[in-house]
Scaffold this active site. Structure first.
Site, mmCIF file in Angstrom:
data_model
loop_
_atom_site.group_PDB
_atom_site.id
_atom_site.type_symbol
_atom_site.label_atom_id
_atom_site.label_comp_id
_atom_site.label_asym_id
_atom_site.label_seq_id
_atom_site.Cartn_x
_atom_site.Cartn_y
_atom_site.Cartn_z
ATOM 1 N N ASP A 1 -3.944 2.411 -5.119
ATOM 2 C CA ASP A 1 -2.350 2.269 -4.456
ATOM 3 C C ASP A 1 -2.242 1.057 -3.547
ATOM 4 O O ASP A 1 -1.300 0.940 -2.997
ATOM 5 C CB ASP A 1 -2.401 3.454 -3.800
ATOM 6 C CG ASP A 1 -2.830 3.414 -2.325
ATOM 7 O OD1 ASP A 1 -3.939 2.701 -2.103
ATOM 8 O OD2 ASP A 1 -2.234 4.157 -1.285
ATOM 9 N N GLU A 2 -3.276 0.006 -3.850
ATOM 10 C CA GLU A 2 -2.742 -1.265 -3.098
ATOM 11 C C GLU A 2 -3.131 -2.523 -3.822
ATOM 12 O O GLU A 2 -4.037 -2.528 -4.856
ATOM 13 C CB GLU A 2 -3.504 -1.087 -1.738
ATOM 14 C CG GLU A 2 -4.819 -1.235 -1.970
ATOM 15 C CD GLU A 2 -5.578 -1.149 -0.744
ATOM 16 O OE1 GLU A 2 -5.154 -1.853 0.304
ATOM 17 O OE2 GLU A 2 -6.387 -0.214 -0.299
ATOM 18 N N ASP B 1 1.044 -1.053 0.000
ATOM 19 C CA ASP B 1 -0.002 -0.067 0.058
ATOM 20 C C ASP B 1 0.930 1.266 0.143
ATOM 21 O O ASP B 1 1.895 1.274 0.794
ATOM 22 C CB ASP B 1 -0.719 0.049 1.199
ATOM 23 C CG ASP B 1 -2.080 1.111 1.210
ATOM 24 O OD1 ASP B 1 -2.963 0.685 1.298
ATOM 25 O OD2 ASP B 1 -1.542 2.272 1.142
HETATM 26 N N1 DCP Z 1 -8.436 8.320 -0.734
HETATM 27 C C1 DCP Z 1 -9.622 9.135 -1.081
HETATM 28 N N2 DCP Z 1 -10.833 9.189 -0.048
HETATM 29 C C2 DCP Z 1 -10.625 8.247 1.126
HETATM 30 C C3 DCP Z 1 -9.459 7.551 1.221
HETATM 31 C C4 DCP Z 1 -8.648 7.482 0.301
HETATM 32 O O1 DCP Z 1 -9.763 9.750 -2.025
HETATM 33 N N3 DCP Z 1 -11.660 8.524 2.130
HETATM 34 C C5 DCP Z 1 -7.718 8.234 -1.970
HETATM 35 C C6 DCP Z 1 -6.359 9.215 -1.914
HETATM 36 C C7 DCP Z 1 -5.300 8.231 -1.327
HETATM 37 C C8 DCP Z 1 -5.653 6.803 -1.843
HETATM 38 O O2 DCP Z 1 -6.979 7.078 -1.884
HETATM 39 O O3 DCP Z 1 -3.994 8.651 -1.357
HETATM 40 C C9 DCP Z 1 -5.400 5.401 -1.396
HETATM 41 O O4 DCP Z 1 -5.799 5.526 -0.062
HETATM 42 P P1 DCP Z 1 -5.158 4.949 1.242
HETATM 43 O O5 DCP Z 1 -6.083 4.659 2.362
HETATM 44 O O6 DCP Z 1 -4.175 4.083 1.087
HETATM 45 O O7 DCP Z 1 -4.384 6.381 1.964
HETATM 46 P P2 DCP Z 1 -3.146 7.011 1.498
HETATM 47 O O8 DCP Z 1 -2.303 6.089 0.479
HETATM 48 O O9 DCP Z 1 -3.142 8.499 1.203
HETATM 49 O O10 DCP Z 1 -2.240 6.881 2.874
HETATM 50 P P3 DCP Z 1 -1.814 5.708 3.768
HETATM 51 O O11 DCP Z 1 -0.245 6.173 3.727
HETATM 52 O O12 DCP Z 1 -2.393 6.061 5.056
HETATM 53 O O13 DCP Z 1 -2.115 4.396 3.052
HETATM 54 MG MG MG Z 2 -1.976 4.204 0.592
#
Ligand code: DCP
Ligand code: MG
Length: 386
Positions: A106-107, A12
């Site tokens: 992203d995962e 992720d």
């Molecule tokens: N995302 C979004 N709305 C949300 C959660 C996430 O649009 N409620 C989008 C933005 C993130 C992407 O999806 O960049 C990936 O979600 P993640 O939950 O993996 O969050 P991040 O990658 O941003 O952070 P982390 O480091 O916690 O994985």
């Molecule tokens: Mg993420």
């Protein structure tokens, strides 16, 4: 000999959209960056770890985020750009395993069972993957490896950002034990509250629950307990096993909550059921997916005790699945897929659904009659009641 009967890797990206923005614009590095709309009704899609220190989080109203971190830099999301980066990522993942299941941009899960010869022990594979990702796209990710999907996903999350954690076979339950119940898949804030009011505070409490104590949660009860014990036998679902057909709908105004989502799914059920029968297929699983107002996708899948193709059975299956979705955020799209497709002519087993009538031949025959009428007179002629 390896003790790993199965090795699943979950990867992720760290603060994905925000990290892409910081990568592309060096002036944003080291700063609290919020990706999202900064208008009055804007929502935070994600934010850099610098902003998280101030309590800013995904899905938070931007107004609140500004209050918590007034010097944060807002950047508008560039979805097609993130999708392009995601493609490059998936290409890297594909070098480490032929069985890759992307969960969102992203995962992904990778089944790395038996890959030791090629890439070394799981720890080494995880480390090599992190390095390959950094070299290919200049972004950091977190990786978890375990004997199953659920534990691997928790493992990747626990040491973010840049984390790498391998949970050894046999250690799954003790790894999960001290964590709060929210960590379990399908346990949202409401279920967590209810569990706590009944004395279940940690995952260990759920793992140790006496038979019957979780009955009030229906099928979810057994499901939660299995996960709490570190048991999860779902396979990594790559393209070959993901053969599915489905329908989706973007709603005109964002919706929220189980009742509204169910109402949007009902017409899709009829579409999917009709397509299954038209192609002479049945499905051994269903998947419901949603996209939130901030374009975050999430889905849940249910495997069925026997393949079905009629709308009533699909509806019963969806009702069993819906409580496992997080439906508290505003939702802009709902979708339904029939998965694990099999030949509709294959002989059927005795109904495993007992008296609930899921998958009965009578339902399928009724649906076929409906299909005939629709074919002759058009879609609006017939609609199921209730
Ligand atoms: N995302 C979004 N709305 C949300 C959660 C996430 O649009 N409620 C989008 C933005 C993130 C992407 O999806 O960049 C990936 O979600 P993640 O939950 O993996 O969050 P991040 O990658 O941003 O952070 P982390 O480091 O916690 O994985
Ligand atoms: Mg993420």
């Amino acid at each position: 000999m390896s003790v790993w009967q199965r090795a699943i890797l979950h990867v992720d990206m760290d603060a994905f959209y925000a990290s892409v923005e910081q990568r592309d614009d060096p002036s944003l590095r080291g700063k609290p960056v919020i990706v999202g709309g900064d208008g009055r009704r804007g929502v935070v899609a994600t934010c850099s770890y610098e902003a998280r220190k101030f309590g800013v989080k995904s899905a938070m109203p931007s107004v609140m985020a500004k209050r918590l971190c007034s010097h944060a830099v807002f950047v508008a999301p560039r979805m097609s750009h993130y999708a392009q980066v995601s493609k490059e990522l998936m290409e890297v993942f594909g070098r480490f395993s032929p069985v890759v299941e992307p969960l969102s941009l992203d995962e992904a899960f990778l089944d790395i069972t038996g890959m030791e010869q090629l890439f070394g022990a799981p720890m080494e594979q995880a480390w090599k993957l992190q390095k390959a990702v950094r070299e290919a796209v200049s972004l950091s990710c977190s990786v978890g490896v375990a004997s199953n999907k659920f534990v691997a996903k928790v493992a990747s999350d626990i040491k973010k950002p840049g984390g790498l954690l391998v949970v050894q076979p046999g250690e799954e339950a003790s790894f999960l034990a001290p964590m709060p119940v929210e960590r379990l898949w399908g346990v949202g804030p409401k279920t967590a509250e209810r569990l706590r009011s009944q004395g279940f505070a940690t995952i260990a409490d759920i793992a140790a629950a006496k038979p019957g104590r979780l009955d009030g949660y229906g099928v979810m009860g057994a499901h939660m307990q299995a996960l709490a014990r570190g048991e999860d036998d779902r396979a990594v679902d790559d393209d070959r096993t993901r053969k599915s057909l489905g329908a989706e709908r973007t709603v005109e105004e964002d919706i929220r909550g189980l009742v509204s989502v169910r109402a949007q799914l009902l017409p899709l059920i009829d579409e999917v059921a009709a397509e299954l029968r038209a192609k002479n297929l049945r499905c051994g699983g269903i998947r419901v997916k949603i996209k939130t107002a901030t374009f975050h996708r999430h889905s849940r899948e249910l495997q069925l005790p026997e393949p079905i193709a009629d709308a009533l059975s699909l509806r019963a299956a969806i009702d069993a699945l819906l409580p496992r979705l997080e439906l508290d955020e505003p939702i802009r799209l709902v979708g339904l897929s029939a998965t694990h497709l099999v030949d509709g002519q294959a002989p059927r087993q005795v109904s495993l659904f007992g008296n609930t009538d899921i998958g009965s031949d009578r339902d399928e025959r009724v649906d076929r009659v409906v299909d005939g009428v629709v074919a002759k007179f058009g879609k609006d002629m017939l609609k199921r009641g209730g």
